[in-house]
Design a protein around this motif. Structure first.
Motif, short mmCIF file in Angstrom:
data_model
loop_
_atom_site.label_atom_id
_atom_site.label_comp_id
_atom_site.label_asym_id
_atom_site.label_seq_id
_atom_site.Cartn_x
_atom_site.Cartn_y
_atom_site.Cartn_z
N HIS A 172 85.48 53.99 42.89
CA HIS A 172 85.31 52.66 42.81
C HIS A 172 85.77 51.86 41.57
O HIS A 172 86.65 52.32 40.89
CB HIS A 172 83.80 52.39 43.47
N GLU A 187 77.03 52.84 41.87
CA GLU A 187 77.99 54.28 41.76
C GLU A 187 79.20 54.23 40.60
O GLU A 187 79.22 55.06 40.07
CB GLU A 187 78.32 54.21 43.23
N HIS A 245 82.14 60.93 42.69
CA HIS A 245 81.41 59.68 43.53
C HIS A 245 79.82 60.18 43.56
O HIS A 245 79.56 61.20 43.46
CB HIS A 245 81.80 59.75 44.85
N ALA A 246 79.13 59.10 43.93
CA ALA A 246 77.60 59.54 44.28
C ALA A 246 77.44 58.86 45.75
O ALA A 246 77.72 57.88 46.16
CB ALA A 246 76.77 58.44 43.28
N GLU A 279 84.44 55.88 51.99
CA GLU A 279 85.21 55.94 50.54
C GLU A 279 86.44 55.26 50.91
O GLU A 279 87.01 54.56 50.03
CB GLU A 279 85.06 57.56 50.18
#
Ligand SMILES: [Zn+2]
Length: 401
Positions: A172, A187, A245-246, A279
Motif C-alpha cells: 500500500h 497498514e 502486509h498486515a 490486496e
C-alpha cells in the motif's frame, strides 16, 4: 497547468507545502487563481520529466481524481545506485578501520591480507565462485570505472562479491492506506516501519561472504502500482522478493501471521482467494492508469515459467513461517497460495507476508510496539538466512534486462 472550472481551495493550497526539499523530481509547486474560472498550477522541476495526465473514476474513499504522473526522462538505474551505495559504505568502513589502527599495524594488516584475498571467498565452492565472478563482471560493466578502482584496493575482503539483493515491498502507501485497525493504525505505516527494520538487518548481513542489500519498492508514504513493484525488483535483479502486509477481517477475532506464495491455478482456500482480491485492489485505490500499464510487465506476467519460482517461494515461505511462529502466532501453519499480482515476477522467489491481523486489537497493539516490530524483523531475517543456507543464491541463473 490551467485547470478550468475550479476555484482555489485549501486542498490545492496545501499542495505547496507537501513538496519536501529532498524530493527527487520537484523543486516546488505554486498555485493561484489565474482568472475567476481558472486555477493555474505551476510545478518547478529539478530535471526534465515526461508527464502523464489522466483522470480516475471514484473508488473507495475517493471522488473523481486528476492524476499527474511525473516520470524523469533520464531514470537513475537503481541497481547502479545500490552498488555505488555499497562501494561508498565499504570504503568508509575501510577508512574507519584504518583510522582506528596504528600505522605500523595497518601496514602489517594490509600485507597479511593481500595473499588471502583470492582464497577464502573464491574457494568456498567452485561453481558458485564461477557464477560470482560472472555476475560480478556483468555488474562491474554497468558501474564502470569506480568498481574497477575498488577491486584494486588492497584491503579487499569482499571486493569480488556480488550483492545479494532482497527486494522488500511494503504494501500500500499514499492514498491507499491498506487495512485500518480499530485503534486507527494504518497498514501502510506499520509495514513501512517493518521494512525499514528488516532493511537495517539485511544491509548488515552477508551470505557466504557476499554482502546483502535491501531494496525497497517504496521507501516512504507514496503509491506504487503493483506491476511497478515487480518491475522495480526485476530491475535490480533481486534474489528474493518479500511483500509485507498486515491482515484484516470484518470481525476482531482472527489473529496470527500468514505467508503466501503465488498459485499457478486456483487459490489454496477461498480465504486465500479473497485475500488476493483484496490486496490486488490497491491499483484501483492508488490511482493507476490501467490503460498505460507497462508493456514489459504485462509480458512478464503473461510469459511465465513459474513452477521453479513457486517451489522456491514455498521454501522461503516455510522458512519465514518457521521463524515467525517463534515470536508470534500463526494464522495458517503452512504457506498458502493465491494469485497475488505482486508475486508474479517469473524469476524471483516471491512471498507475501501478512505479519499479523491489524483488525485484532491485541495484534494491532503488538504491531505498534517497537519491541514486537524488532522481534518480527529479527524473525524474518532468520527466515531469509535459513532459506539461503539451503538454497545458495549464486546458483541461480539471472536475466540481465
Ligand atoms: Zn495489504
Amino acid at each position: 497547468m490551467d485547470i478550468q472550472g475550479i476555484t482555489l481551495n485549501p486542498a490545492l493550497k496545501e499542495l505547496v507545502a507537501k513538496v519536501k526539499p529532498d524530493d527527487p523530481n520537484i523543486a516546488g509547486i505554486r498555485v493561484g487563481q489565474f482568472t475567476p474560472d481558472i486555477v493555474r498550477l505551476v510545478v518547478d522541476l529539478k530535471h526534465p520529466i515526461r508527464p502523464q495526465v489522466f483522470s480516475l473514476a471514484p473508488v473507495a474513499a475517493y471522488q473523481h481524481r486528476l492524476v499527474l504522473d511525473l516520470y524523469p526522462v533520464a531514470e537513475i538505474d537503481p541497481l547502479e545506485a545500490l552498488i555505488a551505495d555499497r562501494a561508498v559504505e565499504s570504503k568508509a568502513a575501510q577508512a574507519a578501520k584504518a583510522a582506528a589502527q596504528d600505522p605500523l599495524e595497518l601496514l602489517i594488516a594490509q600485507h597479511s591480507q593481500r595473499p588471502a584475498t583470492n582464497s577464502p571467498a573464491m574457494a568456498a565452492s567452485s561453481p558458485k565462485a564461477q557464477d560470482a565472478t560472472k555476475t560480478g563482471a556483468t555488474r562491474a560493466d554497468s558501474t564502470g570505472a569506480s568498481n574497477q578502482k575498488d577491486s584494486n584496493s588492497p584491503a579487499a575482503g569482499t571486493t569480488t562479491d556480488r550483492l545479494i539483493i532482497i527486494a522488500l515491498d511494503p504494501g500500500h502507501g499514499g492514498e491507499d492506506p491498506g487495512a485500518i485497525g480499530p485503534g486507527g493504525t494504518k497498514e501502510k505505516d506499520v509495514v513501512l516501519k517493518l521494512a525499514h527494520l528488516l532493511r537495517a538487518r539485511i544491509n548488515a548481513a552477508s551470505v557466504n561472504g557476499n554482502a546483502m542489500r535491501a531494496f525497497l519498492t517504496r521507501d516512504a508514504d507514496f503509491f506504487v502500482p503493483l506491476g511497478t513493484r515487480v518491475q522495480k525488483a526485476r530491475r535490480v535483479q533481486a534474489d528474493l522478493f518479500i511483500s509485507i502486509h498486515a491482515d484484516a477481517f470484518f470481525t476482531p477475532d482472527p489473529q496470527g501471521a500468514s505467508v503466501f506464495a503465488l498459485s499457478q491455478g486456483g487459490a489454496t482456500s477461498s480465504a486465500a482467494r479473497w485475500m488476493a482480491a483484496k490486496e490486488n485492489k490497491a491499483d484501483m485505490i492508488g490511482g493507476l492508469n490501467v490503460k498505460a500499464k507497462d508493456a514489459t510487465v504485462q509480458r512478464a506476467l503473461l510469459d511465465m515459467s513459474t513452477t521453479a519460482q513457486i517451489n522456491d517461494s514455498l521454501k522461503l515461505g516455510g522458512n519465514l513461517l518457521g521463524e515467525i511462529k517463534r515470536v508470534g502466532k500463526l494464522h495458517k501453519p503452512r504457506v498458502e497460495q493465491a494469485s497475488f499480482a505482486v508475486l508474479k515476477a517469473p524469476d524471483i522467489p516471491s512471498v507475501l507476508v501478512e505479519a499479523a491481523f491489524i483488525s485484532n486489537p491485541t495484534e494491532e497493539t503488538k504491531l505498534n510496539s517497537e519491541d514486537y516490530q524488532n522481534q518480527l524483523a529479527d524473525a524474518l531475517m532468520r527466515g531469509i538466512e535459513a532459506y539461503f543456507a539451503k538454497n545458495p543464491p549464486l546458483s541461480r541463473n539471472r536475466t540481465t534486462s
